[in-house]
Scaffold this active site. Structure first.
Site, PDB file in Angstrom:
ATOM      1  N   ARG A   1       0.833  -1.215   0.000  1.00  0.00           N
ATOM      2  CA  ARG A   1       0.000   0.000   0.000  1.00  0.00           C
ATOM      3  C   ARG A   1       0.868   1.266   0.000  1.00  0.00           C
ATOM      4  NH1 ARG A   1      -3.791   2.481   4.459  1.00  0.00           N
ATOM      5  NH2 ARG A   1      -5.306   3.589   3.176  1.00  0.00           N
TER       6      ARG A   1
ATOM      7  N   HIS B   1       0.480   4.446  -2.514  1.00  0.00           N
ATOM      8  CA  HIS B   1       0.255   5.823  -2.045  1.00  0.00           C
ATOM      9  C   HIS B   1       1.402   6.746  -2.447  1.00  0.00           C
ATOM     10  CE1 HIS B   1      -3.279   5.433   0.965  1.00  0.00           C
ATOM     11  NE2 HIS B   1      -3.348   4.462   0.070  1.00  0.00           N
ATOM     12  N   ASP B   2       2.611   6.188  -2.599  1.00  0.00           N
ATOM     13  CA  ASP B   2       3.722   7.017  -3.079  1.00  0.00           C
ATOM     14  C   ASP B   2       3.473   7.402  -4.544  1.00  0.00           C
ATOM     15  OD1 ASP B   2       6.153   8.340  -3.289  1.00  0.00           O
ATOM     16  OD2 ASP B   2       7.280   6.526  -3.755  1.00  0.00           O
TER      17      ASP B   2
ATOM     18  N   GLY C   1       3.744  11.118  -8.109  1.00  0.00           N
ATOM     19  CA  GLY C   1       4.611  10.129  -8.752  1.00  0.00           C
ATOM     20  C   GLY C   1       5.430   9.314  -7.762  1.00  0.00           C
TER      21      GLY C   1
ATOM     22  N   ASP D   1       8.210   8.901  -6.142  1.00  0.00           N
ATOM     23  CA  ASP D   1       9.408   9.702  -5.843  1.00  0.00           C
ATOM     24  C   ASP D   1       9.758   9.663  -4.361  1.00  0.00           C
ATOM     25  OD1 ASP D   1       7.279  11.056  -4.821  1.00  0.00           O
ATOM     26  OD2 ASP D   1       7.752  12.995  -5.702  1.00  0.00           O
TER      27      ASP D   1
ATOM     28  N   ASN E   1      -3.452   8.657   4.382  1.00  0.00           N
ATOM     29  CA  ASN E   1      -2.134   8.119   4.735  1.00  0.00           C
ATOM     30  C   ASN E   1      -1.976   7.834   6.219  1.00  0.00           C
ATOM     31  OD1 ASN E   1      -1.245   8.115   2.108  1.00  0.00           O
ATOM     32  ND2 ASN E   1      -0.401  10.188   2.213  1.00  0.00           N
TER      33      ASN E   1
ATOM     34  N   THR F   1      -3.466   5.707   7.926  1.00  0.00           N
ATOM     35  CA  THR F   1      -3.517   4.270   8.210  1.00  0.00           C
ATOM     36  C   THR F   1      -2.388   3.500   7.513  1.00  0.00           C
ATOM     37  OG1 THR F   1      -5.253   4.198   6.527  1.00  0.00           O
ATOM     38  CG2 THR F   1      -5.966   4.034   8.832  1.00  0.00           C
TER      39      THR F   1
ATOM     40  N   HIS G   1      -6.015  -5.801  -2.747  1.00  0.00           N
ATOM     41  CA  HIS G   1      -6.818  -6.023  -1.541  1.00  0.00           C
ATOM     42  C   HIS G   1      -7.001  -7.502  -1.233  1.00  0.00           C
ATOM     43  CE1 HIS G   1      -8.699  -1.699  -1.660  1.00  0.00           C
ATOM     44  NE2 HIS G   1      -7.406  -1.717  -1.398  1.00  0.00           N
TER      45      HIS G   1
ATOM     46  N   ASP H   1      -3.563 -14.052  -3.818  1.00  0.00           N
ATOM     47  CA  ASP H   1      -4.174 -14.953  -4.800  1.00  0.00           C
ATOM     48  C   ASP H   1      -5.381 -14.245  -5.432  1.00  0.00           C
ATOM     49  OD1 ASP H   1      -6.112 -14.948  -2.822  1.00  0.00           O
ATOM     50  OD2 ASP H   1      -5.621 -16.935  -2.059  1.00  0.00           O
TER      51      ASP H   1
HETATM   52  C1  HEM Z   1      -8.694   1.733  -6.272  1.00  0.00           C
HETATM   53  C2  HEM Z   1      -8.783   2.462  -5.233  1.00  0.00           C
HETATM   54  C3  HEM Z   1      -8.371   2.075  -3.836  1.00  0.00           C
HETATM   55  C4  HEM Z   1      -9.025   2.433  -2.712  1.00  0.00           C
HETATM   56  C5  HEM Z   1     -10.282   3.276  -2.627  1.00  0.00           C
HETATM   57  C6  HEM Z   1      -8.329   1.855  -1.608  1.00  0.00           C
HETATM   58  C7  HEM Z   1      -8.656   2.032  -0.289  1.00  0.00           C
HETATM   59  C8  HEM Z   1      -8.064   1.363   0.758  1.00  0.00           C
HETATM   60  C9  HEM Z   1      -8.443   1.508   2.134  1.00  0.00           C
HETATM   61  C10 HEM Z   1      -9.517   2.450   2.671  1.00  0.00           C
HETATM   62  C11 HEM Z   1      -7.706   0.651   2.868  1.00  0.00           C
HETATM   63  C12 HEM Z   1      -7.793   0.366   4.356  1.00  0.00           C
HETATM   64  C13 HEM Z   1      -7.073   1.362   5.186  1.00  0.00           C
HETATM   65  C14 HEM Z   1      -7.369   1.122   6.634  1.00  0.00           C
HETATM   66  O1  HEM Z   1      -8.521   1.338   7.019  1.00  0.00           O
HETATM   67  O2  HEM Z   1      -6.466   0.706   7.381  1.00  0.00           O
HETATM   68  C15 HEM Z   1      -6.834  -0.043   1.954  1.00  0.00           C
HETATM   69  C16 HEM Z   1      -5.924  -1.002   2.301  1.00  0.00           C
HETATM   70  C17 HEM Z   1      -5.044  -1.583   1.446  1.00  0.00           C
HETATM   71  N1  HEM Z   1      -4.881  -1.277   0.106  1.00  0.00           N
HETATM   72 FE1  HEM Z   1      -6.084  -0.104  -0.993  1.00  0.00          FE
HETATM   73  N2  HEM Z   1      -7.256   1.135  -2.082  1.00  0.00           N
HETATM   74  C18 HEM Z   1      -7.245   1.250  -3.438  1.00  0.00           C
HETATM   75  C19 HEM Z   1      -6.303   0.728  -4.302  1.00  0.00           C
HETATM   76  C20 HEM Z   1      -5.222  -0.023  -3.894  1.00  0.00           C
HETATM   77  C21 HEM Z   1      -4.133  -0.399  -4.744  1.00  0.00           C
HETATM   78  C22 HEM Z   1      -3.947   0.045  -6.174  1.00  0.00           C
HETATM   79  C23 HEM Z   1      -3.302  -1.174  -3.985  1.00  0.00           C
HETATM   80  C24 HEM Z   1      -2.013  -1.832  -4.391  1.00  0.00           C
HETATM   81  C25 HEM Z   1      -1.794  -2.308  -5.580  1.00  0.00           C
HETATM   82  C26 HEM Z   1      -3.872  -1.284  -2.682  1.00  0.00           C
HETATM   83  C27 HEM Z   1      -3.370  -2.028  -1.667  1.00  0.00           C
HETATM   84  C28 HEM Z   1      -3.883  -2.048  -0.372  1.00  0.00           C
HETATM   85  C29 HEM Z   1      -3.383  -2.921   0.667  1.00  0.00           C
HETATM   86  C30 HEM Z   1      -2.314  -3.991   0.513  1.00  0.00           C
HETATM   87  C31 HEM Z   1      -4.110  -2.619   1.816  1.00  0.00           C
HETATM   88  C32 HEM Z   1      -3.935  -3.225   3.215  1.00  0.00           C
HETATM   89  C33 HEM Z   1      -2.953  -2.371   3.993  1.00  0.00           C
HETATM   90  C34 HEM Z   1      -2.602  -2.880   5.362  1.00  0.00           C
HETATM   91  O3  HEM Z   1      -3.044  -3.948   5.766  1.00  0.00           O
HETATM   92  O4  HEM Z   1      -1.844  -2.183   6.043  1.00  0.00           O
HETATM   93  N3  HEM Z   1      -5.027  -0.546  -2.650  1.00  0.00           N
HETATM   94  N4  HEM Z   1      -7.062   0.428   0.680  1.00  0.00           N
END
Ligand code: HEM
Length: 354
Positions: free
Chosen positions: A71, A75-76, A81, A83, A103, A105, A204, A258
């Site tokens: 994540r 976010h970076d 970009g 960076d 950011n 979380t 996710h 997976d």
């Molecule tokens: C498409 C739009 C996206 C939205 C709206 C979104 C939103 C979120 C949110 C709200 C969380 C949970 C944060 C929390 O409550 O702790 C999360 C977690 C996460 N997201 Fe996304 N995300 C998106 C795209 C992505 C992308 C592109 C990736 C990576 C390729 C990604 C990887 C992750 C990962 C791995 C977590 C778990 C983080 C952790 O356990 O610390 N997400 N995301």
């Protein structure tokens, strides 16, 4: 006759060449100028093995760190970009990207690991590898070591001396309450398309989310696109709309990379609106189904979109710097901490709640 045979041979050989370059074009996006796959071959030949070894040991103690690192790279890249700007600390008068709501979380352990890796790499190779490249490689290993595809990433990014403002961070990072139309417009700001959206959201398949990110689907009543049993269980984790608990993003295999995330969506067990709406919207539903039925296809498309995302607005050549500390710009760097592009966005953009 011999001339015809030679012509035929040349023809089939060149067709083969064309075919193989088409196949290559599908497995990796075109390289941005300044990045390549052998960037540190002579300056830091053991770079990738140093990172993989350290992460393997760290993930065995804390499997959630893999999700945190994946994540962090997302976010970076989405804000200003890839960076390393998300890594920079701010101050009270100049809060950095870290202070922006989406950011908050990001995992402290993920930030700490980037600095640990940087120190190990500096010991082995000197100060030649950027924090942005370390973050890219850490995300790649997070995926591979959790069971996902092991893809190559082009390197050569440099670190920024600036970070984005709160308004810019919020503008570029989509909210979990977004529908597909909103997500597509957000991704378009970074030239990413519907295929990238569905593939990258597959990130996710590992990690966790806080109740606040999906309470819109539980209160005042069940989002009708959510499976009723899944809803009941989530209400146990988040009994009120102010509870600060967490739950797994992928209900089936929470720590394994997976295609079960897409199985969740088909069973209406996606956690966020941004996840589940991809199974409602006709532009994304067929792609969700394809990934649900074919894990290899998902792995291939995920790797493609990750490499594409990893090349967003990169600094290369003599732009930017190689930071001595991933959390701070190098001492003596001239300029303000906020970027100029940002201040333009700041004056025009209203910040929506995440
Ligand atoms: C498409 C739009 C996206 C939205 C709206 C979104 C939103 C979120 C949110 C709200 C969380 C949970 C944060 C929390 O409550 O702790 C999360 C977690 C996460 N997201 Fe996304 N995300 C998106 C795209 C992505 C992308 C592109 C990736 C990576 C390729 C990604 C990887 C992750 C990962 C791995 C977590 C778990 C983080 C952790 O356990 O610390 N997400 N995301």
């Amino acid at each position: 006759m011999a001339a015809i045979k030679t012509l035929l041979l040349i023809f089939s050989f060149s067709s083969l060449l064309i075919l193989s370059s088409v196949c290559e074009a599908q497995t990796a996006p075109p390289l941005v100028k300044g990045l390549n796959y052998t960037f540190y071959k002579t300056t830091c030949p053991n770079l990738e093995s140093i990172i993989t070894k350290q992460l393997k040991s760290a993930f065995s103690k804390n499997p959630g760190l893999a999700a945190g690192l994946l994540r962090l790279h997302f976010h970076d890249c989405f804000v200003q970009g890839c960076d390393g700007s998300v890594l920079l600390d701010g101050s009270t008068s100049k809060p950095s990207e870290k202070a922006a709501l989406p950011n908050l979380t990001l995992r402290p352990a993920a930030f700490a690991m980037i600095n640990t890796l940087r120190d190990l790499i500096e010991k082995a190779c000197g100060r030649v590898v950027s924090c942005a490249d370390i973050t890219t490689l850490a995300a790649r290993d997070a995926v591979a070591l959790s069971g996902g595809p092991n893809y190559s990433v082009p390197l050569g990014r440099r670190d920024s001396a600036t970070f984005a403002t709160n308004a810019t961070a919020i503008r570029f990072l989509p909210r979990p309450q977004s529908d597909v139309t909103t997500l597509l417009s957000a991704l378009k700001l970074n030239n990413l398309d519907v295929n990238d959206l569905v593939a990258l959201s597959g990130g996710h398949t590992i990690g966790i989310g806080h109740c606040a990110a999906f309470s819109n689907r539980l209160f005042p009543s069940r989002d009708h696109t959510m499976d009723p049993t899944f809803f009941k269980n989530l209400r146990l984790t988040c009994p009120t709309n102010t509870t600060d608990n967490t739950t797994n993003l992928d209900v089936r295999t929470p720590n394994t990379f997976d295609n079960k995330y897409y199985v969740d969506l088909v069973h209406r067990q996606g956690l966020f609106t941004s996840d589940q709406d991809m199974f409602s919207d006709s532009r994304t539903k067929p792609i969700v189904k394809r990934f649900k039925n074919n894990q290899s296809l998902f792995f291939e498309k995920f790797a493609f979109s990750m490499v594409k995302m990893g090349m967003l607005k990169v600094l290369t050549g003599t732009s930017g710097q190689i930071r001595a500390n991933c959390s701070a710009k190098n001492p003596g760097t001239v300029g303000d901490a906020w970027s100029v592009v940002d201040l333009e966005v700041e004056s025009g953009g209203a910040a929506a709640a995440y």
